[in-house]
Design a protein around this motif. Structure first.
Motif, PDB file in Angstrom:
ATOM      1  N   UNK A 259       0.985  -1.060  -0.028  1.00 34.03           N
ATOM      2  CA  UNK A 259      -0.031   0.236   0.065  1.00 34.03           C
ATOM      3  C   UNK A 259       0.871   1.306  -0.031  1.00 34.03           C
ATOM      4  N   UNK A 260       2.215   1.330   0.879  1.00 33.84           N
ATOM      5  CA  UNK A 260       2.793   2.458   1.007  1.00 33.84           C
ATOM      6  C   UNK A 260       3.453   2.697  -0.312  1.00 33.84           C
ATOM      7  N   UNK A 261       3.986   1.491  -1.147  1.00 38.03           N
ATOM      8  CA  UNK A 261       4.445   1.673  -2.321  1.00 38.03           C
ATOM      9  C   UNK A 261       3.839   2.046  -3.394  1.00 38.03           C
ATOM     10  N   UNK A 262       2.396   1.950  -3.311  1.00 37.60           N
ATOM     11  CA  UNK A 262       1.339   2.124  -4.217  1.00 37.60           C
ATOM     12  C   UNK A 262       0.779   3.720  -4.221  1.00 37.60           C
ATOM     13  N   UNK A 263       0.898   3.999  -2.892  1.00 45.12           N
ATOM     14  CA  UNK A 263       0.243   5.464  -2.754  1.00 45.12           C
ATOM     15  C   UNK A 263       1.456   6.483  -2.664  1.00 45.12           C
ATOM     16  N   UNK A 264       2.848   5.923  -3.116  1.00 49.94           N
ATOM     17  CA  UNK A 264       3.864   6.826  -3.337  1.00 49.94           C
ATOM     18  C   UNK A 264       4.413   7.342  -1.888  1.00 49.94           C
TER      19      UNK A 264
END
Length: 313
Positions: A137-142
């Motif tokens: 999630x954190x990678x997807x949400x930058x």
């Protein structure tokens, strides 16, 4: 309207991510009425409803979600631009956001970060620990440039930059009965001992659950935790065994305090460790240099022929 007021979009973003207008106001150190008024003004300008209010806070409409995604990408692009401008000064300054499962920490600290900071002492890193789902999630949400994750599900927005097989192991003391077996332990052998397992949001536990279904075996953990350190202490205290990949216990294996026994199971033998970034995101040079450093020096991303001799195959 021809333009969108990014300042008002920020009020919307903070209200939704904080869960309520009041929580956003507290975070921004202002009166809740100001936040509410700015969101209402943005809805008026766009002629569309952006949030729905309920008893416990707010949630975005479809239009609100679009604006939140826009704001995240805008902030990410702005952050990357600042970093790239700094890179023109020869990587003398810059910042990288890294998110990873706890199992990667000892491997990461053993050499990769030390070597990286010898080359680039002016760079800073923010390191967040998270379960598998939250890493993605954190990678997807930058929110993070790079993620280190074990057994991730296939995710359309995620690009795997390195994937190496890292089998699930039974983590035991050196004198444990499982070390006396003349073969790799089966899951049924593991089930005979008290177990410490991670919570279900972690890749380790998710693949174990699938293996249980395949073998029609139910593992009943004596201890369930969100801390790999707790699992290791549980084993070292002689209270039972843990199930983890070898790279999560590299220091203890190297010191002779623990042994990692690969489990004889096709699913558990094929699990992979991944370095991931968001699909389509061009990493700043600083983050890309760290990515290359992690791939080349972390034990988790070496193949089975290069691994520690403390792992019994």
């Amino acid at each position: 309207m021809e333009t969108i007021d990014d300042r008002r979009v920020r009020y919307l973003f903070e209200a939704v991510t904080s869960g309520s207008v009041r929580a956003a106001a507290d975070k921004m150190d202002m009166n809740p009425s100001v936040v509410s008024r700015q969101i209402a003004q943005l809805e008026s300008e766009l002629a569309i409803t952006l949030i729905e209010r309920h008893g416990r806070g707010v949630k975005p409409t479809d239009a609100g979600e679009m604006l939140i995604d826009y704001y995240r990408q805008h902030q990410s692009h702005q952050s990357d631009l600042v970093i790239k401008l700094g890179e023109l000064r020869g990587l003398a300054r810059g910042h990288i956001d890294l998110v990873l499962g706890e199992g990667f920490v000892s491997d990461l600290m053993a050499e990769p970060l030390q070597s990286f900071w010898v080359k680039y002492p002016g760079l800073t890193i923010k390191m967040n620990l998270a379960g598998t789902n939250d890493v993605l999630r954190q990678v997807t949400d930058d929110l993070a440039h790079i993620g280190l994750v074990y057994n991730p599900p296939i995710t359309p927005s995620i690009r795997s930059r390195a994937a190496v097989r890292q089998p699930m192991c039974a983590i035991v003391p050196p004198d444990h009965p499982l070390t006396k077996l003349e073969r790799q332990p089966l899951l049924k052998h593991v089930a005979a001992y008290p177990l410490a397992l991670m919570h279900g949001s972690y890749g380790t536990r998710q693949v174990i659950a699938l293996a249980e279904q395949m073998d029609r075996i139910r593992l009943t953990p004596k201890l369930t935790t969100d801390s790999i350190t707790v699992v290791k202490r549980f084993v070292m205290a002689g209270m039972g065994i843990g199930l983890l990949p070898e790279f999560a216990v590299t220091q203890e294996v190297d010191a002779g305090d623990l042994v990692a026994l690969q489990i004889d199971h096709p699913l558990l033998a094929g699990v992979e460790a991944h370095i991931v970034t968001r699909l389509g995101r061009q990493l700043p040079t600083a983050a890309n240099q760290l990515l290359l450093q992690l791939i080349s020096t972390m034990r988790a991303f070496k193949d089975s022929r290069q691994r520690s001799k403390g792992v019994r195959q």
